[in-house]
Design a protein around this motif. Structure first.
Motif, mmCIF file in Angstrom:
data_model
loop_
_atom_site.group_PDB
_atom_site.id
_atom_site.type_symbol
_atom_site.label_atom_id
_atom_site.label_comp_id
_atom_site.label_asym_id
_atom_site.label_seq_id
_atom_site.Cartn_x
_atom_site.Cartn_y
_atom_site.Cartn_z
ATOM 1 N N GLN A 1 34.923 29.424 -51.018
ATOM 2 C CA GLN A 1 35.879 28.307 -51.100
ATOM 3 C C GLN A 1 35.868 27.506 -49.810
ATOM 4 O O GLN A 1 35.914 28.083 -48.727
ATOM 5 C CB GLN A 1 37.315 28.837 -51.281
ATOM 6 C CG GLN A 1 37.582 29.441 -52.629
ATOM 7 C CD GLN A 1 37.166 28.496 -53.742
ATOM 8 O OE1 GLN A 1 37.708 27.396 -53.877
ATOM 9 N NE2 GLN A 1 36.178 28.907 -54.519
ATOM 10 N N PRO A 2 35.831 26.180 -49.899
ATOM 11 C CA PRO A 2 35.894 25.392 -48.665
ATOM 12 C C PRO A 2 37.270 25.500 -48.010
ATOM 13 O O PRO A 2 38.292 25.523 -48.701
ATOM 14 C CB PRO A 2 35.630 23.954 -49.132
ATOM 15 C CG PRO A 2 35.822 23.950 -50.605
ATOM 16 C CD PRO A 2 35.680 25.350 -51.103
ATOM 17 N N GLN A 3 37.288 25.617 -46.710
ATOM 18 C CA GLN A 3 38.525 25.717 -45.934
ATOM 19 C C GLN A 3 38.500 24.626 -44.881
ATOM 20 O O GLN A 3 37.431 24.283 -44.368
ATOM 21 C CB GLN A 3 38.607 27.070 -45.214
ATOM 22 C CG GLN A 3 38.611 28.273 -46.135
ATOM 23 C CD GLN A 3 39.895 28.359 -46.956
ATOM 24 O OE1 GLN A 3 40.932 27.827 -46.568
ATOM 25 N NE2 GLN A 3 39.824 29.022 -48.101
ATOM 26 N N ALA A 4 39.669 24.105 -44.554
ATOM 27 C CA ALA A 4 39.747 23.068 -43.518
ATOM 28 C C ALA A 4 40.898 23.409 -42.592
ATOM 29 O O ALA A 4 41.968 23.809 -43.041
ATOM 30 C CB ALA A 4 39.987 21.708 -44.159
ATOM 31 N N LEU A 5 40.672 23.265 -41.301
ATOM 32 C CA LEU A 5 41.672 23.576 -40.303
ATOM 33 C C LEU A 5 41.863 22.315 -39.472
ATOM 34 O O LEU A 5 40.900 21.851 -38.839
ATOM 35 C CB LEU A 5 41.088 24.694 -39.432
ATOM 36 C CG LEU A 5 41.961 25.767 -38.844
ATOM 37 C CD1 LEU A 5 42.864 26.399 -39.887
ATOM 38 C CD2 LEU A 5 41.081 26.832 -38.205
ATOM 39 N N ALA A 6 43.066 21.741 -39.502
ATOM 40 C CA ALA A 6 43.332 20.531 -38.712
ATOM 41 C C ALA A 6 43.684 20.964 -37.300
ATOM 42 O O ALA A 6 44.438 21.915 -37.108
ATOM 43 C CB ALA A 6 44.507 19.775 -39.325
ATOM 44 N N ILE A 7 43.125 20.284 -36.295
ATOM 45 C CA ILE A 7 43.306 20.696 -34.894
ATOM 46 C C ILE A 7 43.764 19.498 -34.075
ATOM 47 O O ILE A 7 43.245 18.389 -34.216
ATOM 48 C CB ILE A 7 41.975 21.256 -34.326
ATOM 49 C CG1 ILE A 7 41.481 22.424 -35.202
ATOM 50 C CG2 ILE A 7 42.139 21.693 -32.875
ATOM 51 C CD1 ILE A 7 40.021 22.769 -34.991
ATOM 52 N N ASP A 8 44.723 19.765 -33.213
ATOM 53 C CA ASP A 8 45.317 18.774 -32.330
ATOM 54 C C ASP A 8 44.282 18.113 -31.402
ATOM 55 O O ASP A 8 43.355 18.778 -30.930
ATOM 56 C CB ASP A 8 46.336 19.579 -31.522
ATOM 57 C CG ASP A 8 47.044 18.745 -30.527
ATOM 58 O OD1 ASP A 8 46.805 18.949 -29.332
ATOM 59 O OD2 ASP A 8 47.810 17.859 -30.958
ATOM 60 N N SER A 9 44.484 16.833 -31.075
ATOM 61 C CA SER A 9 43.497 16.097 -30.268
ATOM 62 C C SER A 9 43.298 16.681 -28.873
ATOM 63 O O SER A 9 42.243 16.541 -28.282
ATOM 64 C CB SER A 9 43.927 14.637 -30.125
ATOM 65 O OG SER A 9 45.185 14.603 -29.466
ATOM 66 N N GLY A 10 44.319 17.353 -28.328
ATOM 67 C CA GLY A 10 44.178 17.893 -26.972
ATOM 68 C C GLY A 10 43.428 19.212 -26.933
ATOM 69 O O GLY A 10 43.043 19.680 -25.863
ATOM 70 N N SER A 11 43.205 19.844 -28.080
ATOM 71 C CA SER A 11 42.577 21.175 -28.094
ATOM 72 C C SER A 11 41.080 21.095 -27.849
ATOM 73 O O SER A 11 40.432 20.130 -28.258
ATOM 74 C CB SER A 11 42.777 21.841 -29.455
ATOM 75 O OG SER A 11 44.147 21.973 -29.710
ATOM 76 N N ARG A 12 40.559 22.131 -27.201
ATOM 77 C CA ARG A 12 39.106 22.240 -27.021
ATOM 78 C C ARG A 12 38.626 23.608 -27.485
ATOM 79 O O ARG A 12 37.513 24.017 -27.209
ATOM 80 C CB ARG A 12 38.720 22.049 -25.545
ATOM 81 C CG ARG A 12 39.034 20.651 -25.003
ATOM 82 C CD ARG A 12 38.142 19.581 -25.644
ATOM 83 N NE ARG A 12 38.435 18.262 -25.165
ATOM 84 C CZ ARG A 12 39.293 17.411 -25.739
ATOM 85 N NH1 ARG A 12 39.957 17.772 -26.834
ATOM 86 N NH2 ARG A 12 39.494 16.209 -25.251
#
Length: 337
Positions: free
Chosen positions: A204-215
């Motif tokens: 199953q495709p999964q998507a994780l949204a990540i904050d712009s400041g994260s590296r």
């Protein structure tokens, strides 16, 4: 309409009350605001404004809300997944939006947002949202191979002007049997946010949204000894403007998934410290359950001596699959949704 108090849903209506784990929701929703303030008067003031869907994709939905009177200590988003299983997502009290990952395409979801003061649900708003249809262009499709190295150089030219922002190499900095830590750099420009996409062990495709400041990001809930391909997108607005990918294999399932958990529990404490004796001044104290609902548990612990860089919570889910939840070293509690 957002305050509509009992769910005008068809299918979910009957099941909802157990999901939200309170014996009878009805009085709790509208009434508590007017009835209980007497007992908790100074606290109750806080009010949730309308819940809105700010964007949807085939496998995620972004919700936002306002708090016209507040504040709340935290929020809890509850919904049923495509299999009908109740899910709960704890949210920081300062947030006014959340991205719900791991949804199924073209599916109607009913989201319930609760505002909490302490452990008490003070207010509640609901909304329905339908996820997008699976986009053939979306990431994890049939031939992953060409997508692997090339996209970095292929896609940017078409949107070259607005691009500027560039993603540096994606690297793996930690691997356990059921999680992977990834990190990246942004040598040029800046992105508004990032999106990590991959397929889980069931494909199953999964998507994780990540904050712009994260590296960096830790991807939990993976399966042991399995090859995963991760695709990190840099977004400007809602547009994916750059992308890097990496393959990695999770570790063998030695750690937690042992047929007998017992030896694993006691022994390591006496075995492991020897090699790290010098740094082993840090001590973990009793782990307690501070609260529990039908689909989440909140745990807390103390660190009477020293300090840890981070914590890792491991457990088996209802299907017997091992799960790992990485936790910040400053935390002394976690909600397991």
């Amino acid at each position: 309409h957002s305050h509509t108090h009992h769910y005008p849903l068809s299918t979910a209506a009957a099941a909802e009350p157990e999901e939200l784990s309170l014996p009878s929701e009805k009085p709790q929703h509208e009434k508590h605001q007017t009835e209980s303030p007497a007992s908790v008067a100074p606290l109750v003031q806080a009010v949730l404004g309308e819940l809105k869907v700010s964007s949807v994709s085939p496998d995620s939905a972004q919700l936002q809300w306002s708090v016209p009177k507040g504040p709340f200590d935290s929020f809890m988003l509850q919904y049923r997944d495509a299999q009908g299983q109740p899910q709960a997502l704890p949210i920081d009290g300062r947030s006014h939006s959340v991205t719900v990952p791991g949804l199924s395409p073209s599916h109607r979801y009913h989201f319930h947002l609760y505002g909490l003061q302490g452990r008490r649900k003070i207010d509640h708003v609901s909304i329905e949202a339908v996820t997008g249809t699976e986009e053939p262009a979306e990431l994890p499709l049939p031939s992953e191979e060409q997508k692997h190295e090339k996209p970095q150089y292929e896609t940017p030219p078409s949107d070259a002007h607005p691009v500027r922002a560039v993603l540096g190499e994606l690297k793996v900095y930690s691997v356990t049997p059921n999680s992977v830590g990834l990190q990246w750099s942004v040598p040029e420009g800046s992105f508004d946010s990032f999106m990590l996409q991959y397929r889980d062990a069931q494909g199953q495709p999964q998507a994780l949204a990540i904050d712009s400041g994260s590296r960096s990001v830790t991807v939990p809930g993976l399966s042991p000894s399995r090859r995963y391909r991760f695709h990190l997108y840099g977004l400007q607005g809602r547009k994916k403007t750059d992308r890097v990918s990496i393959d990695t294999i999770t570790e063998e399932p030695e750690e937690l998934p042992l047929p007998t958990e017992e030896p694993q529990h006691k022994k390591p404490q006496t075995e492991a410290p020897a090699p790290e004796a010098t740094s082993a001044t840090a001590v973990l104290e009793e782990l307690r359950v501070s609260s529990i609902t039908s689909n989440s548990a909140q745990l807390q612990w103390t660190v009477p001596r020293g300090s840890f860089d981070s914590f890792m919570l491991q457990y088996r889910d209802a299907q017997g699959q091992p799960q790992a939840l990485p936790i910040d070293g400053g935390s002394r509690s976690v909600t397991v949704p």
